[in-house]
Design a protein around this motif. Structure first.
Motif, short mmCIF file in Angstrom:
data_model
loop_
_atom_site.label_atom_id
_atom_site.label_comp_id
_atom_site.label_asym_id
_atom_site.label_seq_id
_atom_site.Cartn_x
_atom_site.Cartn_y
_atom_site.Cartn_z
N VAL A 28 5.34 8.49 6.34
CA VAL A 28 5.44 6.95 6.45
C VAL A 28 6.79 6.57 5.71
O VAL A 28 7.17 6.92 4.80
CB VAL A 28 4.53 6.18 5.80
CG1 VAL A 28 4.63 4.71 6.03
CG2 VAL A 28 3.13 6.57 6.49
N GLU A 52 8.96 2.83 5.12
CA GLU A 52 9.11 1.33 5.20
C GLU A 52 10.33 0.88 5.02
O GLU A 52 10.67 0.89 3.66
CB GLU A 52 7.74 0.77 4.42
CG GLU A 52 7.83 -0.89 4.65
CD GLU A 52 6.55 -1.62 3.96
OE1 GLU A 52 6.05 -0.84 2.81
OE2 GLU A 52 6.50 -2.73 3.63
N CYS A 82 10.70 -3.09 2.04
CA CYS A 82 9.50 -3.21 1.59
C CYS A 82 9.06 -4.35 0.91
O CYS A 82 8.04 -4.54 0.39
CB CYS A 82 9.19 -1.85 0.97
SG CYS A 82 10.12 -1.46 -0.45
N THR A 131 2.92 -2.38 1.91
CA THR A 131 2.88 -1.10 1.55
C THR A 131 1.27 -0.76 1.00
O THR A 131 0.82 0.24 1.19
CB THR A 131 3.89 -0.83 0.32
OG1 THR A 131 4.91 -1.34 0.57
CG2 THR A 131 4.04 0.79 0.18
N LEU A 164 -0.41 0.53 3.86
CA LEU A 164 0.16 1.71 4.49
C LEU A 164 -0.17 2.94 3.60
O LEU A 164 -0.43 4.16 3.95
CB LEU A 164 1.76 1.84 4.76
CG LEU A 164 2.20 0.59 5.46
CD1 LEU A 164 3.71 0.54 5.65
CD2 LEU A 164 1.45 0.24 6.89
N LEU A 203 10.05 4.26 0.64
CA LEU A 203 10.27 2.81 0.74
C LEU A 203 11.62 2.39 0.23
O LEU A 203 12.37 3.15 -0.60
CB LEU A 203 9.46 2.22 -0.68
CG LEU A 203 8.02 2.61 -0.55
CD1 LEU A 203 7.02 2.35 -1.69
CD2 LEU A 203 7.21 1.97 0.69
N THR A 224 19.08 -1.64 5.09
CA THR A 224 18.27 -0.73 6.14
C THR A 224 19.25 -0.04 6.88
O THR A 224 19.05 1.20 7.40
CB THR A 224 17.38 -1.78 7.00
OG1 THR A 224 16.43 -2.37 6.04
CG2 THR A 224 16.73 -0.98 7.86
N GLY A 264 7.82 1.53 9.29
CA GLY A 264 7.43 0.20 9.28
C GLY A 264 8.58 -0.73 8.92
O GLY A 264 9.22 -0.24 8.09
N ALA A 265 8.53 -1.99 9.30
CA ALA A 265 9.57 -3.09 8.97
C ALA A 265 8.91 -4.33 9.28
O ALA A 265 8.60 -4.89 10.17
CB ALA A 265 10.93 -2.93 9.74
#
Ligand code: SAM
Length: 302
Positions: free
Chosen positions: A52, A54, A57, A63, A66, A75, A100, A120-121
């Motif tokens: 995973v 993110e 984060c 989080t 997740l 992260l 990012t 994930g975002a």
């Protein structure tokens, strides 16, 4: 403080974001629970076996939902304060303190394409997407001159994010709804400083969805996009005003010290104040779920 530092201060100053953030509810569930429901629908109950990552984060709010699914957790956030916070909470996670755009490039550069079950975002992708269209300098917000080039770069960035996905993996993004009365007011207030590129504040979300739709059309995956109505809840008017000034307006002096701006915010909040003194603001969330699976063959009955 320069405008850039000012703009980022809500995320750079310890505790401010968590203190001012209003909970957002969708049919009685918080945004965190929407994410957990989606991950459970995709991967079943947590088995601690997923890879995973993110982006954006923050303090690790999402989080927390997740982490039980993750065997490997990365992260990323550009804020030192946020990264310091999640390092304490998730000592086994790898952290990346970077924009990012750079974090995605770094992971691809390390050969991590095709390796994440979940990318994930949450409430965080509009920033790096927006940065293709405007840069923040000590002199303020500067729009780029070549908007078409910015658009191409932003679409390539979204493609790069999806390149991180393992076959069958999901990109999940939560995006604010720029068309709610609250966000329309925020847009009007920021436009006192500078206009937004393209079609207004929805442009980052539209870019994300356009890029993901193009990927679907070229057979790289399937996009599910939903918009949910919700409510942001404040215990009182002061908390709602702080939410506007600190989180929406980033304590930007030209806005928060302007009596006209404060008057508009107060009027708006009064309108949504309940007899109990609580404030309930109409809100909305766009959920983008991109499934990295050959399209359209996966729709066929198995
Ligand atoms: C609205 S907060 C969301 C945090 C978290 N995902 C949550 O739902 O609570 C946005 C986060 O994105 C981070 N951020 C903003 N722009 C960024 C960028 N260009 N690159 C990386 N992180 C960014 C901020 O530091 C902040 O932690």
């Amino acid at each position: 403080m320069t405008d850039v530092e000012q703009f980022r201060s809500v995320y750079e100053t310890g505790g401010v974001y968590d203190r001012c953030l209003l909970p957002h509810y969708y049919d009685g569930r918080e945004d965190l629970d929407l994410v957990r429901e989606l991950v459970t629908a995709h991967h079943g109950e947590p088995a601690g076996n997923l890879t995973v990552v993110e982006f954006g984060c923050g303090t690790g709010r999402v989080t927390a939902r997740l982490a039980p699914y993750a065997r490997h957790l990365i992260l990323a956030d550009y804020s030192t304060t946020m990264i310091d916070t999640v390092r304490v909470q998730y000592p086994l996670a790898r952290t990346i303190r970077a924009d990012t755009r750079d974090a995605v490039a770094q992971l691809l550069g390390e050969g991590r394409a095709g390796s994440f079950d979940l990318v994930g975002a949450f409430w965080s992708l509009s920033y790096p997407l927006g940065e293709f269209f405007e840069t923040m300098t000590a002199d303020g917000i500067q729009p780029v001159s070549d908007v078409a080039a910015a658009r191409r770069q932003a679409i390539a960035f979204v493609r790069d994010i999806t390149r991180l996905l393992a076959p069958g993996g999901h990109l999940l993004a939560l995006f604010f709804d720029s068309d709610t009365p609250e966000q329309r007011l925020v847009t009007r207030l920021w436009e006192r400083i500078a206009p937004f590129p393209e079609e207004g504040r929805s442009y980052t979300r539209n870019l994300l969805l356009t890029a993901l739709r193009q990927l679907e059309d070229s057979g790289h995956g399937a996009l599910t996009h939903t918009r949910r109505s919700g409510t942001a809840w404040a215990p009182n008017a002061e908390a709602a005003i702080a939410w506007f000034n600190v989180v929406h307006l980033k304590s930007f002096p030209a806005l928060v010290n302007d009596a006209g701006v404060q008057h508009e915010i107060r009027d708006f909040i009064d309108h949504y104040e309940q007899p109990s003194g609580e404030v309930t603001l109409p809100s909305g969330v766009h959920v983008a779920d991109f499934h990295a699976i050959p399209h359209p063959s996966h729709h066929l009955p198995r």
